[in-house]
Design an enzyme around this catalytic site. Structure first.
Site, PDB file in Angstrom:
ATOM      1  CE1 TYR A  17     -24.836  -0.441   5.926  1.00 57.35           C
ATOM      2  CE2 TYR A  17     -22.925   0.735   5.072  1.00 57.35           C
ATOM      3  CZ  TYR A  17     -23.466  -0.220   5.916  1.00 57.35           C
ATOM      4  OH  TYR A  17     -22.667  -0.950   6.739  1.00 57.35           O
ATOM      5  CD  GLU A  42       1.247  -5.804  -6.758  1.00 52.86           C
ATOM      6  OE1 GLU A  42       2.226  -6.111  -7.467  1.00 52.86           O
ATOM      7  OE2 GLU A  42       0.610  -6.638  -6.106  1.00 52.86           O
ATOM      8  CG  ASP A  78       4.774  -7.768  -5.027  1.00 46.34           C
ATOM      9  OD1 ASP A  78       5.686  -6.925  -4.888  1.00 46.34           O
ATOM     10  OD2 ASP A  78       3.901  -7.988  -4.160  1.00 46.34           O
TER      11      ASP A  78
END
Lengths: 361, 519
Positions: free
Chosen positions: A96, A190, A242
């Site tokens: 911004y 994770e 995973d």
């Protein structure tokens, strides 16, 4: 890591170089190291992904470059101001701050945060100073719990006494002082959901360890925290992701470094980290086949890609895993272990694996 | 209920010859009168085609005046007047009032009309929708003859309702046709003004004045030379069909086959004729005595013998200069290019393809290119998608010439594509004469012409794009200069005004090293 004065000096040099070009009436240019796979090398000796020497020249008077050129200089101006006033901005806030509309047009200097992020990453490469030293922070995304006491900004925090949420890892962990470290090793996860599983089961207490999670790819703050604990307190790091090519890459980023941040592998990589699971072997051993989620085309592509990365290419154990994944043709999530029992992951899977040294290196 | 039994005798009593006029009265869509809008256009087209052919043949620079008056919303008066050679008195009625009567059908030479149906068809339509006769005025420079004409549909014969002869002190020559007909008037892509505009493009030596329901438009003459008169040729054997070969053999004056082949056809010499006859095994035959089987063998043998292509002086292309002039005259574009291909042959018929491109200027940028099609200089306004010209244009890869093009579409951009097909025989897909059949030889020639013109155009387009890019580039830098100056001021404390001035200086001087920077 560079000291504050060095960072200030390199920012000043950048401005001076561009001004010098303008004074000489030349097309202003800056040299930016290239951040792609083609310019990173896997350094076998240090076991880290390192940046190559390729530089790209970025010109102001070039239709394709002008926007990025000004974005990079603006990022440098923002960093200089932050250092001057001793304040920090998040990546979002920096976006911004950089965002403004060019006069007499509908063009914004940055339209997406990805653009300001890229400008900041380029600036890190140009100055050789990581984001934290430019006073720009990432979002907090990780949690930690364990028998550790730290001091941060004058506050003392005991990671074992923070209720169900744990401690939110700040994006900048450089200033943290480790007061007391009783844990013997670190488990990195994770998935935040699995971290909560382990936390509820008080695994950190039972196994005397630290549990750290991210949501998806590990952020720099988490990686830096892991590395500091690993280096400063000699704690082994065990990784749980995973079972798919994406998980394998998360593991490799923690262990060897990443392609986009190859220039600061030295501060982030943990070559000693071990992959606890989920492995393709786990699928067979723990009868998880029925929980396989069939690979999509992107998964198969990613598997091929990851398999051929330099840091996996010559690793026989890993190549065996990749071959097996291809045969299984599906992925398995950590959450699938709950099919074996609510606390199976905490009571059986992790302790057994560590006890029998059943990991991938 | 008992059915009435029809006997063969009953049927025989009902059988009678159908005249060609009666046939077309019932099948008027075949001549271009399928709806009221198109019918008006067809009348104008037939009359203007005749005027242009007549003036061309007489070597006169055409002055044509087309007047259209609205009598009621669905009834119009059409007047077409030319300054042609006129028609001798005895032939006026036959030339206009009998279908398939004319000078063009039996010869092989490039001309607008060929069948002798066009203008008679228009008269037939007028008569059918109004019941009134059509007035024809013509003069060869002597007296002016006026005929009010009707067509006896059953006999296919003209009926002159009245005849008048007037004095001609101004020595006017030409023909004027005046008729009423049912119709509907519209302007736009398939309209009378568009037809006349395209006619003016393809015939820039003609002056055409159009006085229509919405005012007067003049299409001025841009060049003063008439096109070269094409020569008449004999048919080339490759293009002759079996039935025609049989008829020609029956009607020939030649007493032997060698004579027949060498005199009635072009490009057959003595040795080729001998070769054909040997191959067909019809030695020593009189052409009139050939059996059906022997004619078939002769027809086959002709195709097997190598013959020189037909002569091409029967063609009259517009020429690259005339095409460019014609386009410049009627289109507000900035760049014009034309290509005339050398003559080629399909099925034994010589033909020639020409292409003109008009680009930029005030042409619309946000639509697909406009294709304007001509066969022997006559605009084709209908059935564009069935036409070989469309097929070839769509088939051409315009992206090579810096135009956008979606597959199966014409290219996109401020572009008008003119295609002229000139031939002694135009292979129309139907009697309406609005689309050219897609013989491979024709498609190939059109594509070659488009490619050559496209290459020439792309040189211009690229230069233009380059100039535009340079403009855009400096505009882009102008926008970023104050931004860079602001950032640099914050970074280095050097005043932004000085930085802006220095950067402006670099722009003015011309930036060095920008090219090497690539992208």
């Amino acid at each position: 890591m560079k000291k504050k004065q060095e960072v200030e000096k390199s920012l000043k040099n950048l401005g001076g170089k561009v001004l010098g070009d303008i004074d000489k009436g030349e097309n202003p240019s800056i040299d930016v190291p290239i951040r792609t796979l083609s310019n990173v090398k896997f350094d076998v000796e240090s076991q880290m992904i390192k940046m190559g020497g390729s530089l790209a020249k970025r010109y102001f008077f070039n239709v394709g470059h002008v926007r990025k050129f000004v974005q990079t200089i603006e990022a440098a101006a923002v960093a200089k101001e932050l250092i001057d006033v001793q304040k920090h901005l998040s990546l979002r806030e920096t976006f911004y701050k950089m965002k403004r509309t060019l006069p007499n047009s509908n063009i914004n200097l940055v339209d997406e945060q990805e653009e300001s992020n890229a400008a900041i990453e380029d600036l890190e490469l140009i100055t050789g100073a990581s984001r934290e030293f430019l006073h720009i922070n990432a979002n907090k995304l990780g949690s930690v719990a364990g028998k550790v006491v730290v001091e941060d900004k004058g506050d003392t925090i005991d990671w074992s006494k923070l209720g169900s949420g744990g401690w939110a890892i700040p994006s900048n962990v450089e200033e943290i002082i480790f007061k007391k470290v009783d844990a013997k090793f670190i488990i990195y996860l994770e998935k935040a959901a699995e971290w909560e599983r382990l936390h509820e089961d008080r695994v950190w207490e039972k196994l005397n360890c630290i549990i750290i999670s991210s949501q998806g790819q590990a952020t720099r703050g988490i990686r830096r925290l892991l590395q500091r604990l690993h280096v400063e307190h000699k704690l082994p790091v065990y990784i749980l992701v995973d079972g798919d090519p994406w998980g394998a890459y998360i593991y490799s980023v923690i262990k060897y470094g990443s392609i986009s941040l190859a220039h600061i592998s030295q501060e982030l990589a943990i070559p000693g980290a071990k992959m606890l699971g989920l492995t393709a072997d786990d699928v067979v051993k723990y009868e998880l086949k029925r929980h396989l989620i069939k690979f999509e085309e992107v998964d198969v592509k990613r598997l091929e890609q990851v398999k051929n990365y330099d840091w996996f290419k010559d690793n026989k154990e890993w190549q065996k895993q990749f071959k097996l994944w291809k045969e299984l043709n599906g992925k398995v999530e950590l959450a699938a272990l709950s099919s074996k029992g609510i606390t199976f992951i905490s009571d059986k899977y992790i302790p057994d694996k560590i006890k029998h040294k059943e990991w991938l290196d | 209920m008992a059915e009435k039994i029809v006997t063969a005798e009953d049927l025989a009593n009902k059988m009678r010859e159908v005249s060609v006029a009666e046939f077309f009265e019932k099948n008027r869509h075949l001549l271009g009168y399928e709806n009221t809008t198109k019918s008006l256009l067809t009348i104008v087209k037939e009359a203007v085609d005749n005027s242009l052919d007549a003036t061309n043949e007489a070597g006169i620079l055409p002055d044509i005046k087309v007047t259209l008056r609205e009598l009621s919303p669905d009834k119009f008066k059409i007047i077409v007047e030319d300054n042609g050679p006129g028609i001798v008195e005895e032939k006026i009625s036959l030339a206009f009032g009998k279908l398939l009567y004319g000078s063009k059908f039996h010869r092989l030479r490039q001309s607008r009309g060929t069948q002798g149906i066009g203008i008679s068809g228009a008269i037939l339509y007028s008569q059918l929708t109004t019941g009134k006769p059509v007035r024809i005025m013509s003069s060869t420079g002597k007296a002016i003859h006026s005929v009010d004409l009707l067509i006896d549909v059953l006999k296919n014969a003209p009926i002159a309702a009245s005849k008048k002869e007037e004095r001609n002190p101004d020595k006017w020559h030409g023909t004027k046709i005046e008729m009423e007909a049912e119709g509907r008037y519209m302007e736009g892509r398939q309209s009378i003004p568009e037809f006349l505009k395209q006619t003016a493009i393809a015939n820039p030596y003609a002056k055409i004045v159009y006085d229509g329901p919405n005012g007067k438009v003049t299409f001025d003459r841009a060049v003063k030379e008439l096109p070269i008169q094409p020569k008449e040729i004999k048919p080339h054997p490759y293009g002759v069909e079996l039935g025609i070969l049989r008829r020609m053999a029956t009607n020939t004056h030649a007493r032997n086959l060698v004579g027949f082949l060498t005199t009635e056809f072009s490009r057959v010499g003595r040795s080729s004729a001998d070769q054909i006859i040997r191959l067909a095994k019809v030695e020593n035959k009189n052409p009139k005595d050939l059996t059906h089987d022997e004619t078939g063998r002769l027809h086959k043998a002709i195709q097997m013998v190598k013959l020189v292509s037909p002569p091409t002086d029967c063609l009259s292309p517009m020429g690259e200069k005339i095409i460019e002039e014609g386009l410049k005259k009627e289109l507000e574009a900035e760049f014009f290019v034309a290509v005339t291909r050398p003559p080629a042959v399909y099925r034994g018929n010589p033909f020639q393809v020409e292409v003109g491109l008009a680009y930029g200027g005030k042409l619309p940028t946000d639509s697909t290119a406009q294709l304007i099609r001509f066969a022997n200089r006559v605009p084709l306004l209908y059935h564009q998608s069935d036409c070989a010209t469309s097929e070839a244009t769509i088939d051409t890869d315009w992206r090579r010439y810096d135009f956008q093009q979606s597959s199966g579409q014409l290219p996109q951009g401020p572009l008008v594509i003119l295609i002229h097909f000139a031939s002694v025989y135009v292979p129309y897909t139907s009697e309406g004469k609005q689309a050219i059949a897609d013989y491979p030889e024709i498609i190939k020639e059109i594509k070659l012409a488009l490619q050559e013109a496209g290459r020439k155009l792309s040189i211009y387009v690229r230069q233009k794009n380059k100039r535009r890019d340079a403009q855009l580039r400096s505009e882009l830098f102008e926008k970023y200069i104050p931004e860079l100056a602001e950032s640099l001021e914050k970074l280095t404390d050097v005043k932004r005004q000085k930085i802006i001035e220095d950067l402006e200086k670099i722009i003015k001087k011309g930036v060095k090293g920008e090219k090497e920077a690539g992208s």
